[in-house]
Design an enzyme around this catalytic site. Structure first.
Site, PDB file in Angstrom:
ATOM      1  N   CYS C  83       0.837  -1.210   0.000  1.00  0.00           N
ATOM      2  CA  CYS C  83       0.000   0.000   0.000  1.00  0.00           C
ATOM      3  C   CYS C  83       0.867   1.252   0.000  1.00  0.00           C
ATOM      4  O   CYS C  83       0.353   2.359  -0.130  1.00  0.00           O
ATOM      5  CB  CYS C  83      -0.911   0.020   1.224  1.00  0.00           C
ATOM      6  SG  CYS C  83      -1.734  -1.533   1.500  1.00  0.00           S
ATOM      7  N   SER C 207     -10.930   2.106   5.535  1.00  0.00           N
ATOM      8  CA  SER C 207     -10.937   2.826   4.264  1.00  0.00           C
ATOM      9  C   SER C 207     -11.519   1.900   3.201  1.00  0.00           C
ATOM     10  O   SER C 207     -11.355   0.684   3.279  1.00  0.00           O
ATOM     11  CB  SER C 207      -9.515   3.221   3.888  1.00  0.00           C
ATOM     12  OG  SER C 207      -8.677   2.082   3.894  1.00  0.00           O
ATOM     13  N   ILE C 209     -12.126   0.006  -0.395  1.00  0.00           N
ATOM     14  CA  ILE C 209     -11.449  -0.498  -1.591  1.00  0.00           C
ATOM     15  C   ILE C 209     -11.925   0.350  -2.768  1.00  0.00           C
ATOM     16  O   ILE C 209     -13.125   0.602  -2.900  1.00  0.00           O
ATOM     17  CB  ILE C 209     -11.813  -1.987  -1.767  1.00  0.00           C
ATOM     18  CG1 ILE C 209     -10.939  -2.816  -0.838  1.00  0.00           C
ATOM     19  CG2 ILE C 209     -11.725  -2.415  -3.199  1.00  0.00           C
ATOM     20  CD1 ILE C 209     -11.327  -4.274  -0.800  1.00  0.00           C
ATOM     21  N   LYS C 328      -9.657   7.113   4.579  1.00  0.00           N
ATOM     22  CA  LYS C 328     -11.002   6.769   5.030  1.00  0.00           C
ATOM     23  C   LYS C 328     -12.081   7.412   4.166  1.00  0.00           C
ATOM     24  O   LYS C 328     -13.027   6.737   3.743  1.00  0.00           O
ATOM     25  CB  LYS C 328     -11.172   7.229   6.495  1.00  0.00           C
ATOM     26  CG  LYS C 328     -12.560   7.027   7.052  1.00  0.00           C
ATOM     27  CD  LYS C 328     -12.841   5.560   7.266  1.00  0.00           C
ATOM     28  CE  LYS C 328     -14.326   5.269   7.310  1.00  0.00           C
ATOM     29  NZ  LYS C 328     -14.955   5.167   5.996  1.00  0.00           N
ATOM     30  N   HIS C 332      -9.119   4.408  -0.704  1.00  0.00           N
ATOM     31  CA  HIS C 332      -7.775   3.840  -0.604  1.00  0.00           C
ATOM     32  C   HIS C 332      -7.503   2.891  -1.776  1.00  0.00           C
ATOM     33  O   HIS C 332      -7.579   1.675  -1.641  1.00  0.00           O
ATOM     34  CB  HIS C 332      -7.656   3.110   0.747  1.00  0.00           C
ATOM     35  CG  HIS C 332      -6.309   2.539   1.035  1.00  0.00           C
ATOM     36  ND1 HIS C 332      -5.139   3.043   0.507  1.00  0.00           N
ATOM     37  CD2 HIS C 332      -5.939   1.493   1.832  1.00  0.00           C
ATOM     38  CE1 HIS C 332      -4.112   2.330   0.959  1.00  0.00           C
ATOM     39  NE2 HIS C 332      -4.563   1.382   1.751  1.00  0.00           N
TER      40      HIS C 332
END
Lengths: 354, 134, 385
Positions: C83, C207, C209, C328, C332
């Site tokens: 990430c 958060s 997808i 959030k 994300h």
């Protein structure tokens, strides 16, 4: 002609271990789903044991085997065979026994094979181990009797098909907890119960599984053993019979002249159902848990197809040292958690979700 | 089908086999290839007892495909008696019964299945200990 | 090493982009950034991405995105740090320009998480963890964060509601960000009643997808006068790592990777915590906001929630956080996230954020992008020229 099979040197059980998963499904719950409680007054057992979603014959064999090793107190690398008897091996091809041998640090110098003989696959593995050690080909041999039996939903056998079993390490008499006196194996072609390849659930001959199968084979095996060893039922402190339900072992015991008191300790089916290949060996581990030095114990299995192994052991002083070296059979049976039919159906793959 | 991995890690997964630095005695699970304390590259296999306590836990409801059949299941960090911390599932316990600090023991269970045709992965999980009688 | 500046910003909205593939998303962000900078072409392209191979069956993104953005032929590679891929690719662009190897570069972060089913994405995200000892034991990425949150609550006696300020603030800000996924406020009550997804983590701790791409153009500071784009100075961009799995950390609640990267970045930039006007934390889960605040040195260990409770993380507060909604509220898209943070930080420094979320007199912004459960961390500090 003596039918009795005796080893060429004194041998016995040096370690034993039980395993029963913690989950139970009540027979009344199965009755509720399939018969709306119609037969609640005449159920074959109170409840049956059920493996958790992450358990199978391999995982259960590993734990029973660990317990047997704890009681045997030997280097696992001395064991020359891992023989697992079951009708529910997780793989159709690939031995349960190699996984168990690896997980118990017995591998690599060992023979490893899976036995199948319906409910007597476990004592069949024990017979083989007794022969292996008795002939001095090996000093120690591990025999496992374990099942996660499946009954067809709604079938009479669904009430009882359960999960559990025991493991036995066979070795020299000098460090045994129970010394073998002799054994009998009795087998004929009797198709009372079977499962064809690729079928999920077994078929059975209803009442045909009784007289010509269960009762005939056990009676002949036990009677012949007693004759050959010149023993009578009252010479035994305890006797354990294959227990597909509560009634059969009680009835065969009575026919053979054993008292309810003698079979009480090893009669587990009322609380956990029929653990198939695991059933009489598990009852035998419960009997060992309760045995005193000098006690004579009878183990008589039955496997459909059909046959019976009858074995006589005499308990030694060593039982007192090892009895509590591993969890007792009772400690597994007592940790019961009841689940409903839906949970049972999901865990046992009776509901397809992909 | 990650058969080689299943095979390669079998002793770590079935026996909780880690290793120990031959120089300073530090214990590791999983195995390391160099001692993180003294940088010694000579390490020997070490089998952990499987006894420990729960450091933290949670419940998984949505899992990767191989774990689908098992949800919901409990995952945890376990502090082994000998020192190292291990990531594993808890078994034979319901979510409401888990507490940080509770003692657990290692058992071998089914971890995942590679579909209906693939290999079955077995390995360590932890459960409340079955007490020994006296 | 030369000083380097950002002169162009580009981003796609963070959405479920059913109609766009990975190349189109990336090309849109790159072309927008080039246009913003006033350039047609750069010498090098660094693509931050985590899961294109697993979810789209596509690797070799460097060549693909260079071609799609009309720059076939230039140096172009993919950078992967789970990430944290986007900020890691930004550091590569920075190093390439700072070293003098190239005079212009683009860093683009791109991710398409909606290409496959939910369970495939869950499995994909779990590759950020240790495959042999975490993911193959059945741990999802959410579960790993849940283990941290559970332990944090246990050690410091926090309740679930104590985590609410992070989600509430993020959503309040996302409302004003046209590129954000969730443009609505959530109440304290909604937070505490949200569905638990991996206890104690609930839906409003997590958060979403999403798909998206964000890009920046970087050039040597001494060249900024040649381009029309409004320049923002890169004060620092530093990477710190930690063990990949939680179980190998002495205290999993102390994110050493965050600490190392933040300390390095502060040192490189010569800034102190007091100088930082904005902190864009990697708030993939609420617990990460708390742990990042602590490990970055803004608050003492264990005090993250007490501090946040005073609500000084809004745009006008002591340390504004998630000013465009954070992970959030904005969403994300994992391998793109770090560059969304950098684009947002640069926008704040330019002073061109929507008025409701513009941090007054924003002079120095810290962005933190985390790969894995704190394993690979890039902290970037941007400043006003």
């Amino acid at each position: 002609m003596k039918m009795n099979m005796k080893p060429s040197r004194p041998i016995g059980i040096v370690g034993y271990g039980a395993y029963v998963p913690r989950y139970r499904v009540a027979a009344a719950e199965i009755s509720r789903v399939w018969r709306q409680g119609q037969d609640t007054g005449a159920l074959p057992v109170k409840q049956k044991s059920l493996p958790g979603a992450d358990e199978d014959t391999i995982t259960m064999s590993i734990e029973a085997g660990k317990n047997a090793l704890m009681r045997a107190d030997i280097d696992p690398a001395l064991i020359r065979s891992v023989w697992a008897g079951s009708e529910s091996h997780p793989y159709a091809v690939k031995p349960t026994s190699t996984v168990v041998a690896q997980a118990l640090s017995i591998a690599p110098y060992t023979t490893a094979a899976d036995f199948e003989f319906a409910c007597k696959a476990g004592t069949e593995a024990m017979q083989a181990a007794l022969g292996f050690v008795g002939s001095s080909m090996a000093d120690y041999s591990l025999a496992i009797a374990m099942d996660t039996a499946q009954g067809r939903p709604g079938d009479a056998l669904e009430y009882t098909a359960a999960a559990g079993g025991a493991a036995f390490i066979i070795g020299p008499a000098a460090n045994s907890v129970a010394i073998l006196e002799g054994s009998i194996s009795y087998a004929t072609d009797t198709p009372d119960f079977f499962r064809r390849s690729y079928q999920k659930y077994p078929e059975h001959g209803n009442r045909f599984t009784g007289e010509p199968a269960y009762f005939l084979h056990i009676s002949n095996a036990v009677r012949t053993l007693l004759e050959d060893l010149e023993l009578k039922p009252s010479d035994f402190a305890m006797a354990v019979f294959h227990q597909p339900n509560t009634k059969f072992p009680q009835k065969v015991a009575k026919q053979l002249g054993f008292t309810p008191e003698q079979i009480k300790e090893g009669l587990l089916s009322p609380f956990i159902g029929n653990t198939y290949a695991g059933a009489s060996p598990l009852g035998f581990s419960a009997a060992l848990d309760a045995a005193k030095p000098g006690d004579r114990l009878l183990l008589a299995s039955f496997g459909s197809g059909a046959g019976s192994d009858a074995l006589s052991f005499v308990v030694t002083d060593r039982i007192e040292e090892v009895r509590f070296a591993a969890p007792t059979t009772r400690s597994y049976i007592d940790r019961e958690v009841l689940v409903d039919y839906a949970t049972y159906a999901r865990w046992r793959n009776k509901i397809k979700h992909h | 089908m990650d058969i080689p991995r299943t095979w390669r890690l079998r002793d770590q997964r079935y026996l909780l086999q880690g290793n120990q630095c031959e120089e300073c005695g530090e214990l590791y699970f999983p195995k390391v290839f160099i001692c993180h304390k003294c940088r010694c590259r000579s390490l020997k296999d070490y089998q952990f007892s499987g006894r420990g306590t729960v450091y933290s836990y949670s419940t998984v409801y949505q899992a990767a495909p191989n774990f689908d059949a098992f949800v919901p299941y409990i995952v945890a960090l376990i502090d082994l008696k000998e020192g190292p911390r291990v990531t594993a599932q808890l078994s034979d316990i319901s979510p409401g019964e888990v507490e940080i600090g509770m003692p657990v023991e290692m058992v071998v269970r089914k971890i995942s299945e590679d579909g209906e045709r693939g290999v079955i992965n077995y390995g360590y999980k932890f459960r409340p200990p079955i007490p020994l009688e006296e | 090493m030369r000083q380097v500046a950002i002169i162009g910003l580009g981003q796609t909205p963070v959405r479920e982009h059913w109609e766009k593939g990975i190349r189109e998303l990336a090309a849109n962000a790159v072309l927008d950034a080039l246009e913003d900078a006033g350039l047609h072409r750069v010498e090098a392209l660094y693509v931050g991405n985590m899961l294109s191979g697993l979810l789209a069956g596509q690797e070799n993104l460097g060549a693909l995105i260079a071609e799609t953005a009309g720059m076939a032929g230039i140096e172009a590679i993919k950078v992967e740090a789970a990430c944290g891929s986007a900020a890691a690719s930004f550091r590569q662009a920075l190093l390439a320009v700072a070293s003098g190897a190239v005079d212009s570069a683009v860093a683009v972060g791109v991710e398409k998480l909606t290409e496959m089913s939910g369970t495939a994405t869950t499995a994909g995200l779990a590759t950020a963890a240790d495959s042999d000892y975490e993911a193959s034991m059945g741990l999802s990425f959410v579960a790993i964060n849940a283990l941290l949150m559970q332990r944090y609550m246990y050690e410091f006696g926090y309740s679930k509601a104590d985590f609410a300020p992070f989600a509430v603030n993020a959503h309040d800000n996302a409302k004003y960000n046209i590129n954000a996924m969730f443009r609505y406020s959530v109440s304290m009550e909604q937070y505490t009643n949200a569905k638990v997804i991996c206890d104690p983590i609930n839906l409003l701790d997590s958060s979403p997808i999403a798909d998206g791409a964000a890009a920046v153009v970087v050039v040597p500071l001494e060249h900024v006068g040649r381009y029309p784009g409004q320049a923002v100075l890169i004060e620092a961009c530093e990477i710190g790592t930690d063990t990949i799995s939680l179980d190998n950390r002495e205290n999993p609640l102390q994110l050493k990777g965050v600490q190392r990267s933040a300390q390095k970045a502060l040192k490189t930039s010569g800034k102190s915590h007091k100088d930082i006007n904005i902190f864009e934390a990697h708030d993939a889960f609420s617990i990460m906001s708390a742990l990042s605040l602590e490990a970055s040195g803004f608050v003492e260990f264990g005090h993250g929630l007490k501090w946040a409770a005073k609500m000084n993380i809004g745009p006008g507060g002591d340390l504004p956080m998630s000013t465009f909604g954070g992970l959030k509220g904005r969403g994300h898209p994992v391998g793109a996230t770090g560059l969304y943070q950098i684009v947002e930080g640069a926008t704040q420094i330019r002073g061109t954020a929507p008025s409701e979320i513009q941090v007054p007199d924003a002079r120095c912004a810290m962005m933190q992008n985390i790969g894995g459960s704190g394993a690979n961390v890039t902290t970037t500090i941007l400043g006003k020229l």
